[in-house]
Design an enzyme around this catalytic site. Structure first.
Site, short mmCIF file in Angstrom:
data_model
loop_
_atom_site.label_atom_id
_atom_site.label_comp_id
_atom_site.label_asym_id
_atom_site.label_seq_id
_atom_site.Cartn_x
_atom_site.Cartn_y
_atom_site.Cartn_z
N SER A 140 -33.50 -30.24 -21.94
CA SER A 140 -34.83 -30.17 -22.55
C SER A 140 -35.72 -29.10 -21.95
O SER A 140 -36.77 -28.79 -22.52
CB SER A 140 -35.52 -31.54 -22.44
N GLU B 46 0.80 -1.22 0.00
CA GLU B 46 0.00 0.00 0.00
C GLU B 46 0.84 1.28 0.00
O GLU B 46 0.47 2.27 -0.62
CB GLU B 46 -0.94 0.02 1.21
#
Length: 697
Positions: free
Chosen positions: A380, A109
């Protein structure tokens, strides 16, 4: 003439190079004047900076923003979740935080944290160069102090006013606190995801240990999360989390905090994560709650901090009774299976409200929402989209017949061949009509249909119904070979249930701020995308799936109301997507790793659908599907598809789009004994008989 008298004065200076001096002297004088002006301006600027610094030195920092509980409500206004009523936060001094975590955080950071005074000029310059070079905004240069100032005192809106305030508060923090104090404040307030604020809460949440006990591997993992909790949390995406951990270990190596051997060992270490939360934290409708957060933050652009802590109220479409029914049905339907997963989504077709959502069998162990996954083949259960296209095309009606037998189909101008098979290789070896094909899920009939109407038209119908997943115009499309999410399937079937009117699915009705002001309200959108008569005929055909000979007949005794739907089965997926007039529901069961399903496992979707539908609608009387204008009901001979006369061996009441009903009559001269008008006259009687049958079941 008198000579002009010259006044005595200071003798004029003689220059060594009079011509050059005369030429450049004006420029030199102007430069001197500029220098004096610059010096004056600089003095004013310095004086201003000093004054500002003195002002900031003695000016008190603002009180930090206090989080307020945000609430999520169901459709009845009951609270289904609250966000950080008491934040999951436990502050600890810097000395009680693992040095590995401190080093990992600084390395990724702000590695120059102890060198700068709140602003990293070198970092800013580097970020500008990288962003200019890549023509993007990939790199930022916010220091820990800047991040702390933003998180403590400001929102995350991107305005110059906010940036100016951030700079002022950054200077004040650096003037009023030591570097260790700033770092301690930062590590105790930063958000680590899943409600954990500060490293102690995060350490307990992820590893059930104190922050002082974190190992190098654990520290590198946690240090990567604040950059983006929804992307780098190991509970959300392990690959992203591990990639981020590797970047942090590399940064620590470059900073000299650890050796390459330590980094390699830490990356290979298998971390022992705790299950995400207790039963209380998992709470009610956890997958739906995550979906609401995703919609609010990622789709609607609601600030995440505002969503979590701003005292907002989120009004959702969740029906708590339906949600309990869904969770019960999934739990009961998967009983006896340790790994099989399920998903369920249910939508009110009349208004698009998502009433229930289950994304898996156990949220605490796996937060992946399978209800939204666009990775499973519908099989299906996709066929109603095909048959709607067929009804609309004018080429086919419910009595159009194809022979059910092993068939090889050629396409792409004869260059390719496709040989589908029926489930368990069972064929009628005779001609069947559309109702029989839907009830039995005959694949040969389906492929004959797509070859007749065209795959491009089927995709066009899918898009009208709201299915956006990628599809290719090939014969196998008829058998649902392209992945579709359960949410898309439920939404598509809701259009048919709603008489062809498409209503956009909605989960959030409105969001209000802490003062009750509306900051978002859903708009109602609906469009007639399917002919109402065609939608009704499709519904009538799908009712056969739950009748004798239908693939969902085994659960027909559970459902005591009119219902239409379609099953779908592949080697790895099983579905039942269906609806009543009030609810359209998609149920999927399978394994995350595409393990093949046994016959027993493949049959679990239908019972889940049936139990959910009955339990969710237990307080609502059964309703029949209304017949719109443009539908004709006539008796036909199932064997021939012709109008049935008194002498026909068998009769079946069939629905047609007006103008497509058969005109040829079977049974010869006696045909005039059974005109189409009689069928219409008997229609109400048949409805009444059907309703009594559903009521008795």
């Amino acid at each position: 003439m008198k000579k002009q008298q010259i006044r005595p004065g200071k003798p004029r200076r003689k220059y060594a190079f009079p011509i050059i001096t005369e030429r450049f002297l004006p420029h030199v004088m102007r430069f001197k004047k500029s220098l004096r002006l610059t010096a004056a301006v600089s003095a004013v600027v310095v004086l201003g900076i000093v004054s500002m610094l003195l002002y900031l030195k003695f000016q008190s920092l603002p009180v930090t923003s206090i989080s307020q509980s945000s609430r999520m409500l169901d459709l009845q206004g009951q609270v289904i979740d609250t966000f950080h009523t008491g934040e999951n936060r436990s502050s600890v001094p810097l000395k009680e935080i693992s040095p590995y975590l401190v080093e990992a955080t600084l390395a990724i950071e702000d590695h120059r944290f102890y060198e700068h005074k709140g602003f990293d000029m070198k970092g800013m310059a580097r970020a500008v160069l990288v962003n200019v070079e890549t023509m993007s905004a990939k790199q930022g240069a916010s220091t820990l102090t800047q991040q702390l100032a933003r998180n403590l005192y400001l929102t995350h809106e991107k305005t110059w006013q906010r940036k100016l305030k951030e700079a002022m508060y950054t200077v004040q923090l650096e003037m009023n606190y030591s570097k260790d104090e700033i770092l301690s404040l930062y590590l105790n307030q930063i958000y680590y995801g899943h409600g954990a604020y500060g490293i102690e809460a995060a350490s307990q949440l992820y590893f059930k240990k104190h922050a002082s006990q974190l190992t190098l591997a654990e520290s590198a993992m946690l240090a990567g999360i604040p950059k983006g909790p929804k992307y780098y949390s190991p509970f959300m995406d392990m690959k992203n989390a591990k990639d981020r951990q590797l970047n942090i270990l590399h940064a620590m190596t470059e900073s000299g905090d650890i050796t390459q051997e330590q980094a390699d060992a830490a990356y290979k270490e298998v971390l022992n994560f705790q299950p995400l939360g207790s039963g209380e934290q998992a709470g009610f409708a956890p997958y739906f709650r995550d979906y609401i957060r995703y919609i609010a933050v990622d789709k609607l652009g609601i600030n995440e901090q505002l969503f979590n802590e701003g005292g907002v109220t989120i009004y959702t479409t969740l029906d708590s009774a339906a949600q309990r029914a869904a969770e019960d049905a999934v739990k009961n339907g998967l009983a006896g299976s340790e790994e099989q997963q399920a998903a369920l989504v249910s939508i009110d077709p009349r208004n698009g409200y998502i009433k229930a959502m289950v994304g898996g069998r156990d949220y605490k162990t796996n937060q992946f929402n399978r209800a939204l996954a666009e990775t499973r083949q519908p099989g299906s259960s996709f066929k109603p989209v095909l048959y709607l296209t067929a009804l609309h095309s004018g080429f086919m009606t419910p009595v159009t017949r194809f022979k059910s037998e092993p068939t090889a189909f050629t396409y792409d101008e004869g260059r390719k061949k496709y040989e589908p098979h029926n489930y368990n290789d069972k064929y009628f070896n005779d001609f069947i009509d559309m109702r029989t094909a839907i009830a039995s899920s005959d694949n040969i009939y389906a492929v004959n249909t797509i070859m007749t109407v065209g795959a491009d038209r089927v995709i066009e119908t899918a898009r009208k119904l709201g299915i956006t997943s990628p599809m290719n115009p090939v014969p196998s499309l008829a058998l649902g070979t392209f992945p579709v999410s359960p949410l898309e399937m439920a939404s598509a079937f809701s259009v048919i249930a709603n008489g062809g009117v498409k209503v956009e699915p909605v989960a959030i009705l409105r969001i209000t701020d802490k003062n009750g002001h509306i900051i978002y309200e859903a708009e109602h959108h609906e469009e007639q995308v399917i002919n109402p008569a065609e939608a009704y005929v499709m519904t009538s055909l799908m009712e056969s799936v739950f009748e004798g000979g239908g693939t969902a007949n085994r659960v027909s005794s559970i459902i005591k109301r009119p219902v239409a739907g379609k099953t779908g089965t592949t080697s790895t997926d099983a579905w039942l997507v269906g609806y009543t007039p009030e609810l359209a529901t998609a149920v999927w069961v399978g394994y995350d790793k595409n393990r093949k399903l046994t016959v027993t496992e493949a049959h679990r979707a239908a019972p889940i659908f049936a139990q959910f539908t009955e339990q969710a609608l237990s307080a609502i009387p059964p309703k029949i599907f209304p017949i719109p204008d443009g539908v004709v009901n006539v008796y036909v001979d199932p064997a021939s598809g012709k109008l049935a006369a008194a002498t026909c061996a068998s009769k079946r009441l069939e629905s047609f789009v007006a103008g497509t009903e058969p005109t040829e009559v079977c049974g010869g001269p006696a045909a005039k004994d059974a005109p189409a008008d009689n069928a219409t006259k008997d229609n109400s009687r048949t409805w009444w008989n059907d309703l009594k049958r559903w009521w008795k079941n």
